[in-house]
Design a protein around this motif. Structure first.
Motif, short mmCIF file in Angstrom:
data_model
loop_
_atom_site.label_atom_id
_atom_site.label_comp_id
_atom_site.label_asym_id
_atom_site.label_seq_id
_atom_site.Cartn_x
_atom_site.Cartn_y
_atom_site.Cartn_z
N ASP A 72 -3.06 7.84 15.25
CA ASP A 72 -1.91 7.03 15.63
C ASP A 72 -1.88 5.72 14.84
O ASP A 72 -2.30 4.66 15.31
N THR A 73 -1.40 5.80 13.61
CA THR A 73 -1.19 4.63 12.75
C THR A 73 0.19 4.80 12.11
O THR A 73 0.89 5.79 12.36
N TYR A 74 0.59 3.85 11.27
CA TYR A 74 1.74 4.12 10.44
C TYR A 74 1.37 5.25 9.49
O TYR A 74 0.24 5.33 9.01
N GLY A 75 2.34 6.12 9.22
CA GLY A 75 2.01 7.27 8.39
C GLY A 75 3.16 7.66 7.49
O GLY A 75 4.33 7.38 7.77
N PHE A 76 2.81 8.27 6.38
CA PHE A 76 3.81 8.79 5.44
C PHE A 76 3.29 10.13 4.95
O PHE A 76 2.28 10.20 4.26
N HIS A 77 3.97 11.19 5.35
CA HIS A 77 3.58 12.54 4.94
C HIS A 77 4.33 12.87 3.66
O HIS A 77 5.52 13.15 3.67
#
Length: 313
Positions: A72-77
């Motif tokens: 649960d962090t900022y993420g970019f897939h």
């Protein structure tokens, strides 16, 4: 002011904060080494004092790409092999973020190999974790860049005729300033290495051996392991490039002979990061680009595409 209002906030951090409120059911196979990466990250981030709001995780395609769903962090897939350029851009725009990129051996050493080489060359200040299971797992067992010569798979039914790449050596020669290898079967060492990598100022590359019990039946080769820092059989200076190179070469040979050597292979604390180099020649703004997004009175040369989006609060 910070583009993310939680950056720089000093408070106690619990590892459970990194578990999503509605935790998705993991789709990794039972016994998958990817669980070891997730656990090590959840243990490492609180110890370096980073909150979920201060952390960005960029992932590629493959089993490793699911890491975003469970952390649960900022993420970019990102798309296949492109986690590093996205991570680089984010770090340049908002240096206050702790940026971590992750991908598999096919994603990072194959499809994204060019980005790996040049991100290391430029020494961008970020951590790059490569889930190395020597196979393409999500697409059901094709030969990868790290599969050993002779390995039989769906794409190489008679055995691979290609010699695998040497990821540690490639990282060093490309210019990474922190190079290490750990394994899912060594959780304590994995946590310690990720802490060091995250705290390192520069490009930190961690080759993380993650066994694939479903598609790579040679996964047993990752057990047992030898910690080169704890063994009397391996004595070298991690700050000396030549000695580090020789140790890496030995480790990469030994891996396919049944000896798994893990630990820190190279550490350069003196080399400036890419961000520091750009500041030195006056090509990094004093005010991070991300801050301008919040400034209503900033004089933009062109219309901001960000005006079409809701701001983060």
């Amino acid at each position: 002011m910070s583009a993310f209002n939680a950056i720089g906030e000093e408070r106690d951090i619990d590892r459970d904060e990194y578990t999503p409120g509605i935790e998705p059911q993991p789709t990794w196979c039972p016994g998958c080494g990817d669980f070891g990466v997730l656990k090590a990250l959840k243990q490492a981030l609180p110890e370096v004092g980073r909150t979920p709001e201060e952390t960005l995780l960029c992932t590629g395609i493959g089993c490793s790409g699911k890491l975003n769903s469970y952390l649960d962090t900022y993420g970019f897939h990102t798309i296949h092999g492109r986690s590093l350029p996205v991570a680089r851009a984010a770090k340049l725009a908002n240096p206050g973020l702790e940026v971590i990129a992750a991908g598999g051996d096919g994603d990072g050493y194959g499809i994204g190999g060019n980005h790996f080489m040049h991100t290391a060359r430029e020494n961008h200040d970020m951590t790059y974790i490569v889930f190395n299971n020597e196979i393409f797992g999500l697409t059901k067992g094709q030969t990868s860049p790290t599969s050993p010569k002779g390995h039989k798979s769906k794409t190489q039914p008679s055995g691979s005729a290609k010699t695998p790449i040497r990821p540690l050596s490639l990282s060093l020669t490309s210019g990474a300033s922190y190079v290490a290898r750990t394994a899912a079967v060594n959780p304590n060492q994995a946590k310690e290495i990720l802490i060091e990598a995250i705290e390192h100022d520069g490009f930190a590359h961690v080759d993380f051996l993650t066994q694939c019990p479903t598609w790579n039946k040679d996964a047993k080769q990752y057990v047992p392991y030898v910690d080169i820092q704890d063994s009397d059989d391996y004595d070298f200076d991690v700050t000396d490039r030549r000695e580090a190179s020789e140790m890496m070469y030995e480790a990469e040979d030994a891996l396919h002979e049944g000896t798994v050597l893990t630990g820190r292979f190279y550490v350069d604390e003196d080399r400036p990061s890419y961000q520091e180099e750009k500041k030195a020649i006056g090509e990094m703004p004093e005010e991070p680009l991300a801050e301008r997004y919040f400034a209503d009175d900033y004089d933009w040369d062109q219309k901001r595409s960000y005006d079409l989006l809701d701001r983060h609060v």
